[in-house]
Design a protein around this motif. Sequence first.
Motif, short mmCIF file in Angstrom:
data_model
loop_
_atom_site.label_atom_id
_atom_site.label_comp_id
_atom_site.label_asym_id
_atom_site.label_seq_id
_atom_site.Cartn_x
_atom_site.Cartn_y
_atom_site.Cartn_z
N THR A 1 0.85 -1.19 0.00
CA THR A 1 0.00 0.00 0.00
C THR A 1 0.89 1.24 0.00
O THR A 1 1.78 1.38 0.86
CB THR A 1 -0.91 0.00 1.23
OG1 THR A 1 -1.72 -1.18 1.21
CG2 THR A 1 -1.81 1.22 1.23
N TYR A 2 0.68 2.12 -0.97
CA TYR A 2 1.48 3.33 -1.12
C TYR A 2 0.64 4.55 -0.77
O TYR A 2 -0.56 4.61 -1.11
CB TYR A 2 2.00 3.48 -2.56
CG TYR A 2 2.91 2.35 -3.00
CD1 TYR A 2 4.25 2.36 -2.67
CD2 TYR A 2 2.41 1.29 -3.76
CE1 TYR A 2 5.08 1.33 -3.08
CE2 TYR A 2 3.24 0.27 -4.16
CZ TYR A 2 4.58 0.29 -3.83
OH TYR A 2 5.40 -0.72 -4.22
N SER A 3 1.26 5.53 -0.14
CA SER A 3 0.63 6.82 0.12
C SER A 3 1.02 7.77 -0.99
O SER A 3 2.22 7.98 -1.26
CB SER A 3 1.09 7.36 1.48
OG SER A 3 0.60 8.67 1.67
N VAL A 4 0.04 8.35 -1.65
CA VAL A 4 0.30 9.20 -2.80
C VAL A 4 0.82 10.57 -2.39
O VAL A 4 1.24 11.36 -3.26
CB VAL A 4 -0.99 9.32 -3.63
CG1 VAL A 4 -1.95 10.32 -2.99
CG2 VAL A 4 -0.69 9.73 -5.07
N GLU A 5 0.81 10.90 -1.11
CA GLU A 5 1.25 12.22 -0.67
C GLU A 5 2.73 12.41 -1.00
O GLU A 5 3.57 11.58 -0.63
CB GLU A 5 1.01 12.37 0.82
CG GLU A 5 -0.46 12.42 1.22
CD GLU A 5 -0.63 12.53 2.72
OE1 GLU A 5 0.39 12.46 3.43
OE2 GLU A 5 -1.78 12.69 3.18
#
Length: 952
Positions: free
Chosen positions: A474-478
């Motif tokens: 799971t990646y955080s797009v921030e």
Amino acid sequence: MAELEGLEFGKSDFVLLDEVNMEQFMENLKLRFEKARIYTFIGEVVVSVNPYKQMDIYGKEAIDAYRGRELYENPPHLYAVADAAYKAMKRRAKDTCIVISGESGAGKTEASKYIMQYIAAITNPSQRAEVESVKNVLLKSNCVLEAFGNAKTNRNDNSSRFGKYMDINFNFNGDPTGGHINNYLLEKVRLLRGGSEEMLGSLHLQKDPVNYVYTREGAASTFYNTRIMNCVSATPQGNLQFETDSESVQVVGSEAVSHIAGLTTTEPDNVTKSLLYRTVATGGGEVIEKGHTEKEACFGRDAFAKALYERLFCWIVARINAVIEVKDYNPVLHGKNTVIGVLDIYGFEIFDNNSFEQFCINYCNEKLQQLFIELILRQEQDEYQREGITWRHIDYFNNQIIVDLVEQPHKGIISVLDEACLTVGKVTDTICLESMDAKLGQHPHYTSRKLTPSDKTMEFHRDFRIRHYAGDVTYSVEGFLDKNKDPLFQDFKRLMYNSSNPVLKEMWPDGQLSITEVTKRPLTAATLFKNSIVALVDKLGCKEPYYVRCIKPNEMKSPVLFDDARCQHQVAYLGLLENVRVRRAGFAYRQPYARFLQRYKMTCEYTWPNHLMETDREAVEAIVTQHGFQDDVAYGHTKLFVRTPRSLFTLEQERAALIPILVLFLQKVWRGALARMRCQRMRAIYAIMGCYKRFKVKAHFWEVERRFTNVRNMADYGKSVEWPTPPAALAQFDSITQQLHRRWRARQIVKNIPPSDMGEVRAKVAALGALSGERKDWGCGRPWERDYLSNVSHNTLALRNKDQYNQVLFSGFCRKVNRFNKSTDRALFITEKHIYKLDPKKQFKVLKRLPLESVSTGSEELYTHTHTLGHTTARILHLIILLLLIIVLHSRKCKRSIQELKRLLKFVISTLKCQTLFALTIFFINPYNKCQLIIIHIIIHISSCCRIIFLL
């Protein structure tokens, strides 16, 4: 050998498992880890488990044990795969590479260092200085790059925060001649220990990381290490604070600006201007300065700090490459240049908060897994089908679909990110996430909270998930867009280019661009990384690969803990089980018939030196049949497939035993050829030398004939003619010829001498033979006269009137020597009546006069002798001997006088053939002189009947 390891250590090769399933695989892996056997084979792939402790298996003895050995001859080890790659490169002149993969903390960097040390240890046996220098630089470059590019993370104490691929170049002898290093995706935030107090003070730094914005977060962690920029000059920049004063932004405090200016050797005013303003060129060519907002100023400050560190690291890599690059290489002179590549790159990462860096790292691992699948799994099965080999298809996961998800043009995640970065206007990370959801929502390996609202592990408008081959991440797009743009204002580039430090100026060549100069938009960070990874995979794809698969046994860095679930997860995403299945069902070795025949034809009597069969395949079958390998091989359309390495090892052993015999045979043949050629050359040389010698002899004869043609008519009969230098072969002949010429010339001269002068001539010749080289003035050049005083003494006339003599028998100068070896000049005057002793200093005054009859009592013998030879001849002989004896006695060297007298007397007696006894009278003999007594003894020995009278 590997199979000689006891069963208590498990199976040294996973191919030997009874059943290929995850349970048996994990049981064998755990058993070997607990028994301190951290390496296990899967065919030619080495599985390495991080032991988290020092192990005594890397010394010189281990290197010697693996040098030149086959993979299966020794227990599994990194040295085995390193030696296999080196042998393949050296034997077949083929480029090879060693791909080291695994997650962070699995031991990839240490494995790469051990491989480099092994290659350095087995090369350059002659210890050539230039090769040793290259090896030292290659080994020590790891230390420099680790110091600037490694960090301590939550999962690894020495984590490589950059990817490294090193090419090592080898010459035809297998010695390293240089290399090249490529680095990939350097993370711009490090985790390192602080320096000494003196170093920190010189750089205007403090020990406590809490004092710096860039290190404050790391200082709050459970680790003592300070989270700082490796480029130390960047650290104080984080403490630069900005405040808004009415409409402009100002720097809070000037001390940090001064420190930065001092470290970068720039002016403080220029640093402040670059931080607060941005120079922009309008369309009409006008240049204006646009002030930053407080947020823009902070963003520019951080981008400048990261760029400083990145350029410093790239400059270090470039400097190392400049030292280790291959110099003055010429394929014609130095042979083919082969390469061994070593890839040490970050492993698959799954954190609690995964950002842009983890996205790029995991994409890189997907590409490497795809390469592994292409080379090890798919290509192998495709080759079996292409060659017509009976094969049971093995199912495996092909991650090409995940690679396309990331890099596919116009549809992949990288394309969506680039499109968002190029869009004019306010584009946020959330808008970019919505664009990815719209384009990739139907992809089976992509999802987000918007697409799966029921999945509460993800946040709305922030997270998206990719199902990687290693697991779901799971990646955080921030921050994705800002990190992808990686912008740096041109003002900072110009600032560093104008630095008085030449190193900093060299790092920023783009700072020399004019403000109004139009340039292309730079590529984004994701695109640049994708291009470099594609180039890396292409480079690895053209080499023969060898793999080291690293496994991390636990998260606690414990040398005894083995986390089954974690290790099973790594085994699954590394595809090790599929690799075992393919290896068990396949063949360990394959080679085209022509190459196999070329290498092993000397092991069979039917194929050496050349076979007479219709095809190469029949010849290969003859080799296999002779060695009894029929059940262990398969024949393809163009290649031979060998199932087990032992069969190949047997062939290699027999070939190694035959090579010295063949070498000796070839040496014998070649030496015979050389000897025959040398013999032919020698024969030709001797023939030429014989002809030349004959020519030189003839030329010498011709020259002698030319020079001596008219010597018979010359006054000196050729004495003035210079003899030509003879060749070496005619040296003795020339000496004899010159002697014959001298004799002929003497004969011609003697023929013209009247018979009356022959006696005198013979006497001169006898004296010449006796005294030649001994005395220079002995009267040979003047006519011999009895009365030598007739021209210098007027007293002789008075003696004639007084003594009434009729003939002067002899007169001349002599020297009297008394018993004390004191000499006095005297003159001797002999007539037929008297013998006179005269004093030449007193007008030849008569000192003593003796009647001639009273001198000798041997008148009868003398008369008999004179009757035979004539009175005058006998007198002359008597006086000649007397004169010679007097001359000899006056010599200053006693021994020399004895030898002269002995030779003279013998020569005179033999020359004049005087066999009759004669009397000899000696004047002025000192009986107390030992030398003179010895001379008398010699005279008696020569003529025992001489009567000697001493006149004292």
